[in-house]
Design an enzyme around this catalytic site. Structure first.
Site, PDB file in Angstrom:
ATOM      1  N   ASP A 176       2.061 -12.617   4.166  1.00 16.78           N
ATOM      2  CA  ASP A 176       0.940 -11.761   2.999  1.00 16.78           C
ATOM      3  C   ASP A 176       0.425 -12.670   2.010  1.00 16.78           C
ATOM      4  O   ASP A 176       0.558 -13.778   1.983  1.00 16.78           O
ATOM      5  CB  ASP A 176       2.080 -10.779   2.180  1.00 16.78           C
ATOM      6  N   SER A 177      -0.619 -12.315   1.205  1.00 15.74           N
ATOM      7  CA  SER A 177      -1.245 -12.819   0.151  1.00 15.74           C
ATOM      8  C   SER A 177      -0.536 -13.211  -0.860  1.00 15.74           C
ATOM      9  O   SER A 177      -0.808 -14.097  -1.604  1.00 15.74           O
ATOM     10  CB  SER A 177      -2.485 -11.999  -0.191  1.00 15.74           C
TER      11      SER A 177
ATOM     12  N   GLY B   1      -7.604  -9.167  -1.184  1.00 17.78           N
ATOM     13  CA  GLY B   1      -8.304  -7.655  -1.027  1.00 17.78           C
ATOM     14  C   GLY B   1      -9.784  -7.700  -1.493  1.00 17.78           C
ATOM     15  O   GLY B   1     -10.226  -6.623  -1.117  1.00 17.78           O
TER      16      GLY B   1
ATOM     17  N   CYS C   3       0.791  -7.446   5.414  1.00 14.92           N
ATOM     18  CA  CYS C   3      -0.621  -7.395   4.547  1.00 14.92           C
ATOM     19  C   CYS C   3      -1.574  -6.208   5.029  1.00 14.92           C
ATOM     20  O   CYS C   3      -1.765  -6.562   6.243  1.00 14.92           O
ATOM     21  CB  CYS C   3      -1.173  -8.585   4.142  1.00 14.92           C
ATOM     22  N   ASN C   4      -1.686  -5.261   4.560  1.00 17.39           N
ATOM     23  CA  ASN C   4      -2.792  -4.276   5.342  1.00 17.39           C
ATOM     24  C   ASN C   4      -4.123  -4.826   5.079  1.00 17.39           C
ATOM     25  O   ASN C   4      -4.891  -4.418   5.976  1.00 17.39           O
ATOM     26  CB  ASN C   4      -2.844  -2.988   4.018  1.00 17.39           C
ATOM     27  N   THR C   5      -4.572  -5.680   4.185  1.00 15.99           N
ATOM     28  CA  THR C   5      -5.773  -6.013   4.159  1.00 15.99           C
ATOM     29  C   THR C   5      -5.770  -7.070   5.314  1.00 15.99           C
ATOM     30  O   THR C   5      -6.838  -7.162   6.051  1.00 15.99           O
ATOM     31  CB  THR C   5      -6.022  -7.154   2.895  1.00 15.99           C
TER      32      THR C   5
ATOM     33  N   GLU D 270       1.548  -8.738  -9.022  1.00 12.40           N
ATOM     34  CA  GLU D 270       1.471 -10.409  -9.068  1.00 12.40           C
ATOM     35  C   GLU D 270       1.976 -10.923 -10.652  1.00 12.40           C
ATOM     36  O   GLU D 270       2.602 -11.913 -10.713  1.00 12.40           O
ATOM     37  CB  GLU D 270       0.194 -10.864  -8.645  1.00 12.40           C
TER      38      GLU D 270
ATOM     39  N   CYS E 230      -0.940  -0.800   0.893  1.00 13.41           N
ATOM     40  CA  CYS E 230      -1.039  -2.197   0.435  1.00 13.41           C
ATOM     41  C   CYS E 230       0.480  -2.479   0.310  1.00 13.41           C
ATOM     42  O   CYS E 230       1.091  -1.638  -0.425  1.00 13.41           O
ATOM     43  CB  CYS E 230      -1.835  -2.334  -0.682  1.00 13.41           C
ATOM     44  N   THR E 231       1.044  -3.521   0.690  1.00 13.20           N
ATOM     45  CA  THR E 231       2.291  -3.956   0.757  1.00 13.20           C
ATOM     46  C   THR E 231       2.720  -4.067  -0.768  1.00 13.20           C
ATOM     47  O   THR E 231       3.867  -4.529  -1.015  1.00 13.20           O
ATOM     48  CB  THR E 231       2.740  -4.906   1.726  1.00 13.20           C
ATOM     49  N   HIS E 232       2.028  -4.397  -1.575  1.00 13.76           N
ATOM     50  CA  HIS E 232       2.096  -4.782  -3.148  1.00 13.76           C
ATOM     51  C   HIS E 232       2.437  -3.349  -3.652  1.00 13.76           C
ATOM     52  O   HIS E 232       3.230  -3.335  -4.777  1.00 13.76           O
ATOM     53  CB  HIS E 232       0.993  -5.144  -3.784  1.00 13.76           C
TER      54      HIS E 232
HETATM   55  N1  DGL Z   1      -0.588  -7.139  -0.035  1.00 14.13           N
HETATM   56  C1  DGL Z   1      -1.784  -6.772   0.557  1.00 14.13           C
HETATM   57  C2  DGL Z   1      -2.245  -5.739   1.157  1.00 14.13           C
HETATM   58  O1  DGL Z   1      -1.283  -5.121   1.747  1.00 14.13           O
HETATM   59  C3  DGL Z   1      -2.975  -7.888  -0.007  1.00 14.13           C
HETATM   60  C4  DGL Z   1      -3.291  -7.530  -1.461  1.00 14.13           C
HETATM   61  C5  DGL Z   1      -4.297  -8.616  -1.984  1.00 14.13           C
HETATM   62  O2  DGL Z   1      -3.985  -9.844  -1.899  1.00 14.13           O
HETATM   63  O3  DGL Z   1      -5.299  -8.094  -2.379  1.00 14.13           O
HETATM   64  O4  DGL Z   1      -3.352  -5.266   1.111  1.00 14.13           O
END
Ligand code: DGL
Length: 262
Positions: free
Chosen positions: A6-7, A39, A69-71, A148, A180-182
């Site tokens: 992931d990011s 993102g 990571c969805n992005t 974050e 988004c996984t966050h």
């Molecule tokens: N966790 C991420 C996602 O699922 C990326 C978020 C990011 O870095 O902007 O999209």
């Protein structure tokens, strides 16, 4: 060993779910904390960052890679599958789409980063499976820096969530996909902002279930191993991240710092 990336720390929501569903699996996690957020970056940059991480994971001999990571799933998934034809990839979008389409939902909200929402990936995939579902999507770019930063509850995240979701009630949304996984870290805040009646789908859980399904179909041929051993690599491993990662994973873990070209 499964590679998961992931990011930043968001993919740890996927790791937590994988550990619940597949406790004997060994996981190698990479979080690109030095370059988060992804993102709001261009598809070319997200593809380059993702490919650098996959090169590293392949060099560590992972058996498959979870794009947690969805992005990256949205804008780099096809790119990675073409670039690494021998690697088995799992992404976090498809399992959430499958879940939405498997139930009687007709008014769906999807929240995600600018890149994910801009790609229209959820609309396209849901429409391809089920024609009569309306998808309302909403960029929620401030959620990632909040997570974050470790600022997941309280007045400011609540006010931001309320502002982001104010249009959903008028649209009679039945279900919301955390695209988004966050975002799973913000579930209590999100729940309060949308109310009790909207169901929440967590793509991290759906992805872990998809992995388990895949593993069970192969398990007969393999001996089950002991409790999985996990490794965590981050491109920035400041004391802030150390503390937060241990808090998230609820265990003492050692973190390896790795780096990639800019
Ligand atoms: N966790 C991420 C996602 O699922 C990326 C978020 C990011 O870095 O902007 O999209």
């Amino acid at each position: 060993m499964i590679g998961v990336f992931d990011s930043g720390v968001g993919g740890l929501t996927v790791v937590r779910e994988i550990k619940k569903y597949l406790p004997t699996e060994n996981i190698l996690y990479v979080g690109d904390t030095a370059r988060v957020p992804w993102g709001n970056k261009s598809p070319e940059t997200i593809q380059r960052y993702s490919a650098q991480i996959c090169d590293f994971l392949v060099s560590q001999k992972v058996s498959k890679i979870v794009i947690a990571c969805n992005t990256a799933s949205a804008v780099a998934g096809d790119y990675l599958r073409n670039r690494f034809p021998k690697v088995v990839f799992f992404d976090v979008v498809q399992p959430a789409v499958e879940r939405v389409c498997s139930e009687n939902f007709f008014r769906v909200a999807v929240i995600g980063t600018k890149a994910t929402i801009g790609s229209g990936v959820y609309q396209k995939k849901i429409a391809a499976k089920k024609g009569n579902v309306s998808v309302f999507s909403k960029e929620c770019p401030l959620f990632v820096p909040l997570v974050e930063e470790g600022w997941m509850s309280g007045a400011i995240p609540s006010a931001i969530a309320k502002k982001y979701f104010q249009s959903f009630a008028a649209r009679n949304v039945e279900v919301m996909v955390l695209g988004c996984t966050h975002y799973p870290f913000l579930i209590p805040t999100i729940r309060r902002a949308v109310g009790k009646n909207i169901k929440i789908i967590n793509c991290a859980t759906e992805t872990a279930k998809a992995l388990k399904k895949d593993e069970s179909s192969q398990r007969q041929r393999r001996k089950p191993s002991k409790q999985g051993k996990d490794k965590y690599c981050f491109t920035d491993a400041s004391p802030h991240y150390h503390k937060m990662i241990m808090r998230i994973m609820k265990e003492k873990i050692s973190i390896k710092k790795i780096s990639f070209k800019a």
